[in-house]
Design a protein around this motif. Structure first.
Motif, mmCIF file in Angstrom:
data_model
loop_
_atom_site.group_PDB
_atom_site.id
_atom_site.type_symbol
_atom_site.label_atom_id
_atom_site.label_comp_id
_atom_site.label_asym_id
_atom_site.label_seq_id
_atom_site.Cartn_x
_atom_site.Cartn_y
_atom_site.Cartn_z
ATOM 1 N N HIS A 1 0.816 -1.218 0.000
ATOM 2 C CA HIS A 1 0.000 0.000 0.000
ATOM 3 C C HIS A 1 0.853 1.274 0.000
ATOM 4 C CE1 HIS A 1 0.716 -0.935 4.299
ATOM 5 N NE2 HIS A 1 0.856 0.376 4.399
ATOM 6 N N THR A 2 2.149 1.156 -0.281
ATOM 7 C CA THR A 2 3.015 2.339 -0.332
ATOM 8 C C THR A 2 2.546 3.285 -1.438
ATOM 9 O OG1 THR A 2 4.919 1.062 0.434
ATOM 10 C CG2 THR A 2 5.377 3.166 -0.644
ATOM 11 N N PRO A 3 2.295 4.550 -1.134
ATOM 12 C CA PRO A 3 1.825 5.485 -2.167
ATOM 13 C C PRO A 3 2.921 5.798 -3.187
ATOM 14 C CG PRO A 3 1.319 6.282 0.048
ATOM 15 C CD PRO A 3 2.289 5.154 0.207
ATOM 16 N N TYR B 1 -0.309 -5.189 -7.056
ATOM 17 C CA TYR B 1 -0.676 -6.598 -6.991
ATOM 18 C C TYR B 1 0.541 -7.516 -7.054
ATOM 19 C CZ TYR B 1 -5.345 -4.712 -7.908
ATOM 20 O OH TYR B 1 -6.521 -4.004 -7.835
ATOM 21 N N ALA B 2 1.586 -7.103 -7.772
ATOM 22 C CA ALA B 2 2.805 -7.914 -7.844
ATOM 23 C C ALA B 2 3.475 -8.016 -6.480
ATOM 24 C CB ALA B 2 3.783 -7.310 -8.854
ATOM 25 N N ARG B 3 3.266 -6.996 -5.640
ATOM 26 C CA ARG B 3 3.824 -7.023 -4.282
ATOM 27 C C ARG B 3 2.853 -7.654 -3.285
ATOM 28 N NH1 ARG B 3 4.064 -1.666 -3.241
ATOM 29 N NH2 ARG B 3 3.628 -0.972 -5.367
ATOM 30 N N GLY B 4 1.890 -8.398 -3.805
ATOM 31 C CA GLY B 4 0.980 -9.139 -2.946
ATOM 32 C C GLY B 4 -0.192 -8.334 -2.437
ATOM 33 N N GLY B 5 -0.448 -7.165 -3.031
ATOM 34 C CA GLY B 5 -1.494 -6.293 -2.545
ATOM 35 C C GLY B 5 -2.883 -6.722 -2.975
ATOM 36 N N SER B 6 -3.863 -6.212 -2.264
ATOM 37 C CA SER B 6 -5.279 -6.449 -2.557
ATOM 38 C C SER B 6 -5.889 -5.184 -3.151
ATOM 39 C CB SER B 6 -6.012 -6.799 -1.260
ATOM 40 O OG SER B 6 -5.957 -5.692 -0.352
#
Length: 435
Positions: free
Chosen positions: A83-85, A295-300
């Motif tokens: 979730h890093t902006p 999403y590649a960093r596992g985000g939703s």
């Protein structure tokens, strides 16, 4: 206006940045060349190209995507959360010019000419009686692309002599179809001549060429101007000046794993004709890249929403410096000057996306970098141009601030800026991307 000194008190860039800008302008006569030049600089800083058709992974570091005349690049610090902006610098790679038509070979009365179409809001008279080259890309039957750059006097759009138009100095009127077709030789016209010539210049077989995106450019090199060389004259500053500054700023952050944001460069094509293209700001390219990185960093989807809510974009494009011969065309209380630092562009009707909170973000970045800045707003009686800023804000729900460098002769074949402003902008962009 900031009260900071005319030289940045922090930052990596000085007049050497402007020297490098001149080389960048020369190497980038088309959006495709500009993207290649940007990618080359990013590669040297350790960035690697990723393909849109491939699966993306969660690795950190610098990455970039190329689509036609657009490039999106970003640096993921080690350990960045899903979730890093983002901190985005947006710009565009295209400039108004003359572009070659599908059936380019034409002529009359013993002259061989090239059929061209007017691209963007071109100052037509600036293309008259100027030595012109030809550049762009060729598409071969196998789908591959080849860049080509004929960077020498090849074409010319000759103006009618004053003896045949005695009233020309009372008002030049140019018809886009009849008067803007350049000459490139004498003799009979033969279909296929131009593409055969260009293919040979690119080192490919003309029979393999199935498409082309070619455009005219002025071959005169960028140059310092003035007694003290405090001005810079050159082509395509709108908006390669911003692209170059953003590339330099992003590249300088490679290896910085202490960044609280993910810095991004978004350089689009087709801004000059409305951005409605798959490579334009109206298209999905930027949103796709930002979402895929989350999403590649596992985000939703929740992470994606949090990321976009905390993201800020600086839309960097050139603006109008006060013109000494037409000062009445400017707002009487807003007179941006060259070498006065970057400008904050404001329009309450959302031709620019800046609001008060965006102003605060930009002011903080300039203060951190020790860079002076100015405000620009249009005269109420004059129409206001626009940028990718409002498009980016509306399409992605991202806070966006319109900024740039003040220049003269915007949309001319050869524009003019202050020689200090490019590196002042670059230093401000570094401070912004760092957060």
């Amino acid at each position: 206006m900031s009260s900071a000194a005319s030289r940045p008190t922090a930052g990596a860039f000085d007049r050497g940045h402007t020297d490098d800008l001149m080389a960048f302008l020369t190497a980038s006569p088309s959006p495709y060349h500009a993207v290649a030049s940007a990618a080359e600089r990013l590669e040297k800083a350790g960035f690697r190209r990723v393909e849109e058709t491939a699966a993306w992974d969660a690795t950190s570091g610098g990455k970039y995507v190329i689509r036609g005349g657009a490039i999106i690049a970003w640096y993921v610090p080690e350990g960045a959360a899903a979730h890093t902006p983002y901190r985005i610098v947006g710009a565009h790679t295209d400039s108004p010019n003359l572009r070659v038509k599908p059936q380019p070979d034409m002529g009359a009365h013993g002259w061989r000419q090239v059929a061209v179409e007017i691209y963007g809001g071109t100052l037509l008279n600036t293309w008259l009686d100027r030595d012109l080259g030809l550049a762009g890309r060729l598409t071969l039957r196998d789908g591959s692309h080849h860049l080509v750059n004929v960077d020498r006097p090849l074409l010319r759009v000759p103006q009618l002599a004053i003896h045949l138009d005695r009233g020309v100095n009372d008002g030049l009127k140019l018809e886009r179809q009849r008067h803007m077709q350049p000459i490139w030789g004498i003799g009979d016209v033969h279909e296929g001549d131009l593409i055969s010539f260009v293919a040979a210049e690119a080192g490919v077989d003309a029979e393999d060429v199935s498409g082309w995106d070619l455009m005219v450019h002025a071959v005169e090199a960028p140059a310092y101007l003035g007694r003290d060389r405090e001005l810079l004259a050159g082509p395509r500053m709108d908006n390669l000046l911003s692209v170059h500054a953003a590339v330099a700023a992003l590249a300088s952050l490679a290896g910085r794993d202490d960044l609280p944001y993910i810095p991004v460069l978004a350089a689009f094509d087709h801004e000059e004709n409305g951005s409605e293209a798959d490579t334009g700001a109206q298209g999905p390219l930027l949103g796709n890249v930002l979402e895929r990185s989350v999403y590649a960093r596992g985000g939703s989807y929740e992470d994606r929403a949090r990321t976009f809510a905390g993201t800020v974009c600086l839309s960097s494009d050139t603006g109008h410096a006060v013109h000494p011969n037409y000062a009445e065309r400017h707002d009487p209380t807003h007179h941006p000057r060259v070498n006065g630092g970057p400008i904050l562009k404001v329009n309450v009707n959302q031709r620019y996306a800046t609001d008060g909170s965006g102003r605060a973000v930009f002011a903080a970045a300039c203060e951190k970098a020790g860079v002076p800045w100015q405000s620009f707003v249009s005269n109420n009686d004059m129409p206001c141009g626009t940028t990718i800023g409002p498009i980016t804000a509306a399409r992605h729900g991202i806070k966006t601030v319109d900024i740039g460098v003040a220049i003269l002769s915007m949309h001319s074949a050869r524009e003019l800026c202050g020689a200090d402003d490019p590196y002042l902008l670059a230093n401000a962009l570094v401070a912004f991307l760092e957060g």
